[in-house]
Design a protein around this motif. Structure first.
Motif, mmCIF file in Angstrom:
data_model
loop_
_atom_site.group_PDB
_atom_site.id
_atom_site.type_symbol
_atom_site.label_atom_id
_atom_site.label_comp_id
_atom_site.label_asym_id
_atom_site.label_seq_id
_atom_site.Cartn_x
_atom_site.Cartn_y
_atom_site.Cartn_z
ATOM 1 N N ARG A 167 -15.238 -4.583 19.083
ATOM 2 C CA ARG A 167 -14.675 -3.961 17.898
ATOM 3 C C ARG A 167 -14.643 -2.444 18.006
ATOM 4 N NH1 ARG A 167 -16.362 -5.351 11.633
ATOM 5 N NH2 ARG A 167 -14.728 -4.106 10.658
ATOM 6 N N LYS A 170 -11.660 -1.208 20.092
ATOM 7 C CA LYS A 170 -10.381 -1.891 19.884
ATOM 8 C C LYS A 170 -9.187 -0.932 19.972
ATOM 9 C CE LYS A 170 -10.607 -1.660 14.817
ATOM 10 N NZ LYS A 170 -10.587 -2.460 13.561
ATOM 11 N N ASP A 171 -9.345 0.287 19.468
ATOM 12 C CA ASP A 171 -8.231 1.234 19.506
ATOM 13 C C ASP A 171 -7.968 1.721 20.929
ATOM 14 O OD1 ASP A 171 -7.803 1.096 16.752
ATOM 15 O OD2 ASP A 171 -9.307 2.642 16.356
ATOM 16 N N PHE A 174 -6.489 -1.126 22.962
ATOM 17 C CA PHE A 174 -5.109 -1.402 22.553
ATOM 18 C C PHE A 174 -4.144 -0.409 23.202
ATOM 19 C CE2 PHE A 174 -1.528 -0.702 19.665
ATOM 20 C CZ PHE A 174 -1.039 -1.996 19.538
ATOM 21 N N VAL A 247 -4.305 -7.157 20.869
ATOM 22 C CA VAL A 247 -3.658 -7.161 19.552
ATOM 23 C C VAL A 247 -4.484 -7.985 18.570
ATOM 24 C CG1 VAL A 247 -1.641 -7.960 18.261
ATOM 25 C CG2 VAL A 247 -1.332 -6.735 20.419
ATOM 26 N N LEU A 248 -4.938 -9.174 19.002
ATOM 27 C CA LEU A 248 -5.790 -10.003 18.139
ATOM 28 C C LEU A 248 -7.093 -9.290 17.809
ATOM 29 C CD1 LEU A 248 -5.333 -13.538 19.774
ATOM 30 C CD2 LEU A 248 -4.497 -12.807 17.532
ATOM 31 N N ASN A 249 -7.690 -8.642 18.826
ATOM 32 C CA ASN A 249 -8.951 -7.946 18.623
ATOM 33 C C ASN A 249 -8.802 -6.778 17.644
ATOM 34 O OD1 ASN A 249 -11.791 -7.401 19.368
ATOM 35 N ND2 ASN A 249 -10.956 -5.564 20.316
ATOM 36 N N LYS A 250 -7.633 -6.162 17.635
ATOM 37 C CA LYS A 250 -7.402 -5.003 16.756
ATOM 38 C C LYS A 250 -7.060 -5.426 15.327
ATOM 39 C CE LYS A 250 -4.437 -0.880 16.309
ATOM 40 N NZ LYS A 250 -5.544 0.071 16.066
ATOM 41 N N TYR A 251 -6.197 -6.441 15.183
ATOM 42 C CA TYR A 251 -5.681 -6.768 13.860
ATOM 43 C C TYR A 251 -6.293 -8.039 13.252
ATOM 44 C CZ TYR A 251 -2.171 -3.232 14.913
ATOM 45 O OH TYR A 251 -1.547 -2.053 15.224
ATOM 46 N N TYR A 252 -6.833 -8.926 14.094
ATOM 47 C CA TYR A 252 -7.423 -10.169 13.585
ATOM 48 C C TYR A 252 -8.787 -10.410 14.230
ATOM 49 C CZ TYR A 252 -2.515 -10.780 12.343
ATOM 50 O OH TYR A 252 -1.256 -10.599 11.844
#
Length: 297
Positions: A167, A170-171, A174, A247-252
């Motif tokens: 987490r 994540k940025d 990404f 993408v999943l780790n960043k948004y979901y």
């Protein structure tokens, strides 16, 4: 990384992934060390194409030293016992191998395109001195990528070294993944595809009165086609799956079960990427008369 810094824990990988990963990279390492020996010890003079092939073989051999450490990481339940420095070194080696291969495969495709479509014109891609400088520039670029891993990616806790389920990162993950997908994979693939279709178009308008010219063009088409196959089989799954994962780790980040499935698929895609190390020597054998001659001599 502990539970305060990660939404999901990292699941243990199946033993078969460890075995296949070690087997594929070990075979690739042996094949490429053999090819490097042929290039260095049995070929007295190098053409521009030979220089590119040597760089590709060297790039393919880079990841092999990291595989025992990665296998240990998986065997210990995704627990990295080797410290922060080795974590970043392994990430840098893997990335250099994967994307060094895509760059050199692309340059080989462009070189063959130049030799066929612009065979009667002067080109810097035919100049051995320019190709050596170009390869040196690529290695500097890969070194810069290693430094980016070493200095710009923080490692809050090193247990989960090789996962994107983080987490706090994540940025960073990404952005890096998007850059690697577009610049490290998509752009080289498009350039190689354009080279292939241009060579194929040149074959359609070929003057068949020259059997030597036909042989050269067919060989070039076969080599570029092989490069595209390697892109599709070896590098497309890894880049697509990693992009989906970040993408999943960043948004979901709460979708732990889905993230675990994607993470496992990502590790499996490493096996396919390792197959690249075994396929690239076919380029040298079937696409280079100098290489075959060195083997026979």
């Amino acid at each position: 990384m502990n539970n305060s810094s990660a939404t999901c824990s990292v699941s243990t990988q199946h033993f078969s992934i460890i075995v296949l990963l070690c087997l594929v990279f070990f075979m690739g390492f042996l094949l490429n060390v053999f090819c490097l020996g042929v290039f260095c010890c049995r070929m007295s003079s190098w053409s521009a194409g030979t220089t590119l092939q040597f760089s590709l073989a060297l790039s393919d051999a880079l990841a092999a030293p990291s595989i025992p450490l990665i296998a240990t990481y998986f065997a210990m339940g995704n627990d990295w016992p080797f410290g922060q420095v080795f974590c970043k070194v392994i990430m840098a080696l893997l990335s250099s191998q994967f994307y060094g291969s895509t760059i050199f495969l692309t340059l080989i495709s462009v070189h063959r395109y130049t030799a066929v479509v612009h065979f009667n014109k002067s080109s810097r891609m035919k100049n051995k001195s320019f190709i050596r400088k170009l390869c040196a520039g690529v290695w500097l670029l890969l070194l810069a990528q290693c430094l980016i891993y070493g200095f710009t990616i923080p490692t809050t806790k090193v247990q989960y070294c090789l996962t994107f389920i983080q987490r706090t990162l994540k940025d960073s993950l990404f952005i890096i993944s998007c850059v690697l997908f577009t610049v490290g994979f998509l752009l080289p693939f498009i350039i190689s595809a354009i080279s292939y279709f241009r060579v194929t178009n040149a074959l359609i308008h070929l003057n068949t009165s020259s059997s030597k010219g036909l042989k050269v063009k067919l060989k070039s088409q076969r080599m570029i086609r092989m490069c595209l196959i390697i892109f599709g089989i070896c590098f497309l799954p890894m880049n697509v799956i990693r992009t989906i994962g970040v993408v999943l780790n960043k948004y979901y980040p709460e979708q732990c079960k889905l993230l675990h499935y994607v993470q496992t698929a990502y590790y499996v895609s490493w096996i396919l990427a390792g197959v690249n190390c075994c396929l690239d020597p076919l380029l040298y054998f079937f696409g280079s008369e100098n290489f075959r001659g060195a083997l026979k001599g």
